[in-house]
Design a protein around this motif. Structure first.
Motif, PDB file in Angstrom:
ATOM      1  N   ILE A   1      -3.334 -20.223  52.498  1.00  0.00           N
ATOM      2  CA  ILE A   1      -2.980 -20.295  53.918  1.00  0.00           C
ATOM      3  C   ILE A   1      -4.126 -20.897  54.734  1.00  0.00           C
ATOM      4  O   ILE A   1      -3.914 -21.745  55.609  1.00  0.00           O
ATOM      5  CB  ILE A   1      -2.601 -18.896  54.455  1.00  0.00           C
ATOM      6  CG1 ILE A   1      -1.281 -18.424  53.821  1.00  0.00           C
ATOM      7  CG2 ILE A   1      -2.477 -18.901  55.977  1.00  0.00           C
ATOM      8  CD1 ILE A   1      -0.915 -16.991  54.148  1.00  0.00           C
ATOM      9  N   GLN A   2      -5.351 -20.470  54.452  1.00  0.00           N
ATOM     10  CA  GLN A   2      -6.515 -21.025  55.157  1.00  0.00           C
ATOM     11  C   GLN A   2      -6.622 -22.535  54.941  1.00  0.00           C
ATOM     12  O   GLN A   2      -6.861 -23.300  55.888  1.00  0.00           O
ATOM     13  CB  GLN A   2      -7.792 -20.344  54.666  1.00  0.00           C
ATOM     14  CG  GLN A   2      -7.932 -18.891  55.091  1.00  0.00           C
ATOM     15  CD  GLN A   2      -9.103 -18.208  54.396  1.00  0.00           C
ATOM     16  OE1 GLN A   2      -9.949 -18.862  53.786  1.00  0.00           O
ATOM     17  NE2 GLN A   2      -9.146 -16.881  54.477  1.00  0.00           N
ATOM     18  N   ASP A   3      -6.419 -22.946  53.698  1.00  0.00           N
ATOM     19  CA  ASP A   3      -6.527 -24.375  53.385  1.00  0.00           C
ATOM     20  C   ASP A   3      -5.396 -25.173  54.026  1.00  0.00           C
ATOM     21  O   ASP A   3      -5.609 -26.297  54.510  1.00  0.00           O
ATOM     22  CB  ASP A   3      -6.518 -24.580  51.869  1.00  0.00           C
ATOM     23  CG  ASP A   3      -7.767 -24.009  51.199  1.00  0.00           C
ATOM     24  OD1 ASP A   3      -8.755 -23.764  51.907  1.00  0.00           O
ATOM     25  OD2 ASP A   3      -7.737 -23.806  49.969  1.00  0.00           O
ATOM     26  N   LEU A   4      -4.202 -24.610  54.033  1.00  0.00           N
ATOM     27  CA  LEU A   4      -3.075 -25.276  54.677  1.00  0.00           C
ATOM     28  C   LEU A   4      -3.337 -25.454  56.170  1.00  0.00           C
ATOM     29  O   LEU A   4      -3.107 -26.534  56.735  1.00  0.00           O
ATOM     30  CB  LEU A   4      -1.796 -24.469  54.464  1.00  0.00           C
ATOM     31  CG  LEU A   4      -1.213 -24.457  53.050  1.00  0.00           C
ATOM     32  CD1 LEU A   4      -0.122 -23.392  52.927  1.00  0.00           C
ATOM     33  CD2 LEU A   4      -0.663 -25.827  52.672  1.00  0.00           C
ATOM     34  N   ASN A   5      -3.801 -24.396  56.803  1.00  0.00           N
ATOM     35  CA  ASN A   5      -4.082 -24.483  58.241  1.00  0.00           C
ATOM     36  C   ASN A   5      -5.181 -25.504  58.533  1.00  0.00           C
ATOM     37  O   ASN A   5      -5.123 -26.231  59.538  1.00  0.00           O
ATOM     38  CB  ASN A   5      -4.483 -23.104  58.777  1.00  0.00           C
ATOM     39  CG  ASN A   5      -3.282 -22.195  58.989  1.00  0.00           C
ATOM     40  OD1 ASN A   5      -2.176 -22.673  59.237  1.00  0.00           O
ATOM     41  ND2 ASN A   5      -3.500 -20.889  58.883  1.00  0.00           N
ATOM     42  N   GLU A   6      -6.166 -25.565  57.648  1.00  0.00           N
ATOM     43  CA  GLU A   6      -7.247 -26.529  57.835  1.00  0.00           C
ATOM     44  C   GLU A   6      -6.718 -27.962  57.751  1.00  0.00           C
ATOM     45  O   GLU A   6      -7.069 -28.808  58.582  1.00  0.00           O
ATOM     46  CB  GLU A   6      -8.328 -26.303  56.772  1.00  0.00           C
ATOM     47  CG  GLU A   6      -9.529 -27.232  56.904  1.00  0.00           C
ATOM     48  CD  GLU A   6     -10.593 -26.949  55.857  1.00  0.00           C
ATOM     49  OE1 GLU A   6     -11.273 -27.911  55.426  1.00  0.00           O
ATOM     50  OE2 GLU A   6     -10.740 -25.771  55.471  1.00  0.00           O
TER      51      GLU A   6
ATOM     52  N   ASP B   1      -3.637 -32.784  61.507  1.00  0.00           N
ATOM     53  CA  ASP B   1      -2.428 -33.549  61.810  1.00  0.00           C
ATOM     54  C   ASP B   1      -1.790 -33.021  63.093  1.00  0.00           C
ATOM     55  O   ASP B   1      -0.784 -32.311  63.074  1.00  0.00           O
ATOM     56  CB  ASP B   1      -1.451 -33.453  60.635  1.00  0.00           C
ATOM     57  CG  ASP B   1      -0.179 -34.260  60.870  1.00  0.00           C
ATOM     58  OD1 ASP B   1      -0.199 -35.179  61.707  1.00  0.00           O
ATOM     59  OD2 ASP B   1       0.844 -33.961  60.214  1.00  0.00           O
ATOM     60  N   GLY B   2      -2.388 -33.328  64.210  1.00  0.00           N
ATOM     61  CA  GLY B   2      -1.814 -32.934  65.495  1.00  0.00           C
ATOM     62  C   GLY B   2      -1.968 -31.475  65.808  1.00  0.00           C
ATOM     63  O   GLY B   2      -1.115 -30.883  66.484  1.00  0.00           O
ATOM     64  N   ASP B   3      -3.064 -30.850  65.311  1.00  0.00           N
ATOM     65  CA  ASP B   3      -3.348 -29.437  65.606  1.00  0.00           C
ATOM     66  C   ASP B   3      -2.197 -28.516  65.202  1.00  0.00           C
ATOM     67  O   ASP B   3      -1.813 -27.606  65.921  1.00  0.00           O
ATOM     68  CB  ASP B   3      -3.650 -29.273  67.103  1.00  0.00           C
ATOM     69  CG  ASP B   3      -4.512 -28.042  67.364  1.00  0.00           C
ATOM     70  OD1 ASP B   3      -5.295 -27.670  66.469  1.00  0.00           O
ATOM     71  OD2 ASP B   3      -4.384 -27.446  68.447  1.00  0.00           O
ATOM     72  N   LYS B   4      -1.659 -28.729  63.995  1.00  0.00           N
ATOM     73  CA  LYS B   4      -0.561 -27.904  63.476  1.00  0.00           C
ATOM     74  C   LYS B   4      -1.109 -26.728  62.667  1.00  0.00           C
ATOM     75  O   LYS B   4      -2.298 -26.669  62.345  1.00  0.00           O
ATOM     76  CB  LYS B   4       0.359 -28.752  62.595  1.00  0.00           C
ATOM     77  CG  LYS B   4       1.143 -29.835  63.317  1.00  0.00           C
ATOM     78  CD  LYS B   4       2.039 -30.573  62.330  1.00  0.00           C
ATOM     79  CE  LYS B   4       2.854 -31.650  63.013  1.00  0.00           C
ATOM     80  NZ  LYS B   4       3.722 -32.389  62.042  1.00  0.00           N
ATOM     81  N   ASN B   5      -0.198 -25.806  62.305  1.00  0.00           N
ATOM     82  CA  ASN B   5      -0.523 -24.717  61.385  1.00  0.00           C
ATOM     83  C   ASN B   5       0.723 -24.405  60.565  1.00  0.00           C
ATOM     84  O   ASN B   5       1.730 -25.117  60.670  1.00  0.00           O
ATOM     85  CB  ASN B   5      -1.046 -23.485  62.128  1.00  0.00           C
ATOM     86  CG  ASN B   5      -0.047 -22.971  63.159  1.00  0.00           C
ATOM     87  OD1 ASN B   5       1.160 -22.927  62.921  1.00  0.00           O
ATOM     88  ND2 ASN B   5      -0.557 -22.589  64.330  1.00  0.00           N
ATOM     89  N   ILE B   6       0.673 -23.355  59.777  1.00  0.00           N
ATOM     90  CA  ILE B   6       1.810 -23.063  58.880  1.00  0.00           C
ATOM     91  C   ILE B   6       3.079 -22.696  59.641  1.00  0.00           C
ATOM     92  O   ILE B   6       4.173 -22.698  59.049  1.00  0.00           O
ATOM     93  CB  ILE B   6       1.473 -21.947  57.873  1.00  0.00           C
ATOM     94  CG1 ILE B   6       1.135 -20.636  58.585  1.00  0.00           C
ATOM     95  CG2 ILE B   6       0.344 -22.372  56.933  1.00  0.00           C
ATOM     96  CD1 ILE B   6       1.038 -19.431  57.643  1.00  0.00           C
ATOM     97  N   TYR B   7       2.947 -22.368  60.930  1.00  0.00           N
ATOM     98  CA  TYR B   7       4.127 -22.024  61.714  1.00  0.00           C
ATOM     99  C   TYR B   7       4.683 -23.229  62.479  1.00  0.00           C
ATOM    100  O   TYR B   7       5.686 -23.107  63.179  1.00  0.00           O
ATOM    101  CB  TYR B   7       3.791 -20.890  62.690  1.00  0.00           C
ATOM    102  CG  TYR B   7       3.322 -19.641  61.985  1.00  0.00           C
ATOM    103  CD1 TYR B   7       4.221 -18.838  61.286  1.00  0.00           C
ATOM    104  CD2 TYR B   7       1.978 -19.274  61.982  1.00  0.00           C
ATOM    105  CE1 TYR B   7       3.791 -17.693  60.610  1.00  0.00           C
ATOM    106  CE2 TYR B   7       1.540 -18.136  61.320  1.00  0.00           C
ATOM    107  CZ  TYR B   7       2.455 -17.356  60.629  1.00  0.00           C
ATOM    108  OH  TYR B   7       2.027 -16.243  59.963  1.00  0.00           O
TER     109      TYR B   7
END
Length: 335
Positions: free
Chosen positions: A311-316, A321-327
């Protein structure tokens, strides 16, 4: 980054490698998308393997079953054959794998473990020396692990006995029928309803729009790719995810990664809430998943760490890419 996703993608592709076609079997979305490796790894790990490979795996297993059936018939040892494992819920993560052949007999006396021991001995005698197998492992004294060479297929065989449980005696439905397995190494036994567990996972996944099975596949993938062994089985991992409320597991393809936070919270609850962990029931609602086995808490904690690192790596990566996160909106569509 916590992980090297180029290596993890190689692992994933290797598990899905078709030797005949000389290519890895992945989804169309994997080939089409331009996501970072961490995102591709997570999303593809959640995808179902092409069902045609399950049929081939069952065909390979059926040949083993027929060989065993012939021998048991010759020695007048009555054995029934059934199947369980990830492949029964389409949550297997290996192209040819995830199937468990259960060899079942009826208890004839007060020492059914002796029948199980005899079954295991006969199975090992039949299979040992057969050049079809590159691995035969019965070190656990519970399940026999097999690996065939061409194709590379992972199969487990479980000698066990039928249970004459009240539900089955009343309904006569196979789904209500229980089995008892014996761990000869630990001198323990386990009674459970595998077919009801499987049926309820399949049913709930439909109501979750595929969210339940996607998460089970992801956790199994993280377990398989972890540097440190995580001593949890498919049943325990599936039960933890199954216990999440349905509405929280509802999958939305426009937000393909949004369930990961929910699952991390569930694993945290299993680790930190002793009462919840001890009372956690299987999908059949007839068996405690962990009960008093406190040593498994550390194993769940290790799995949670693997998920949290992902999850940390995905959020990073998504933040770039446009200040996105897993949500955020992340689509993964097969065309």
């Amino acid at each position: 980054m916590n992980k090297d996703y180029s290596v993890l993608l190689e692992n994933l592709m290797g598990r899905r490698y078709d030797e005949a076609l000389r290519e890895s079997i992945v989804s169309d979305a994997f080939e089409e998308c331009e996501y970072p490796d961490s995102v591709k790894y997570a999303l593809e790990a959640m995808e179902e393997i092409d069902p045609s490979y399950a049929y081939k795996t069952f065909h390979i297993t059926k040949k083993i079953q027929d060989k065993l059936d012939k021998v048991f018939h010759e020695i007048n040892f009555k054995v029934d054959f059934r199947y369980q494992g990830p492949i029964q819920t389409e949550t297997h993560i290996v192209l040819y794998g995830g199937v468990e052949l259960i060899c079942l007999t009826r208890s004839m006396d007060k020492k059914p473990w002796l029948q199980v021991t005899r079954m295991a001995r006969e199975i090992m005698e039949v299979l040992t020396g057969d050049l079809t197998f590159r691995e035969i492992d019965y070190s656990s004294k519970l399940r026999i692990k097999l690996a065939t060479s061409k194709p590379k297929c992972e199969i487990k065989i479980l000698p066990a006995v039928w249970m004459e449980n009240a539900e089955f005696l009343e309904t006569k439905r196979e789904i209500d029928r229980g089995i008892c397995e014996y761990n000869m190494l630990k001198k323990t036994r386990r009674k459970y309803l595998p077919f009801l567990n499987i049926a309820r996972i399949n049913s709930m996944d439909g109501r979750c729009n595929g969210g339940l099975k996607r998460i089970i596949r992801l956790l199994l993938t993280l377990q398989r790719d972890a540097h440190e062994e995580i001593d949890l089985n498919w049943y325990e991992i599936s039960s933890m995810v199954y216990s999440i409320p349905e509405k929280q597991l509802k999958f939305n393809n426009e937000y393909s990664l949004s369930l990961l936070g929910v699952v991390s919270a569930q694993l945290n609850r299993v680790v930190t809430d002793k009462t919840y962990r001890q009372r956690l029931l299987s999908p059949s609602e007839k068996e405690l998943v962990f009960g008093q086995r406190h040593y498994l808490t550390d194993e769940v904690a290790k799995l949670k760490t693997e998920l949290d690192h992902l999850i940390q790596d995905l959020n990073e990566d998504l933040k770039k890419d446009g200040d996105k996160n897993i949500y955020s909106e992340v689509r993964y569509e097969n065309f």
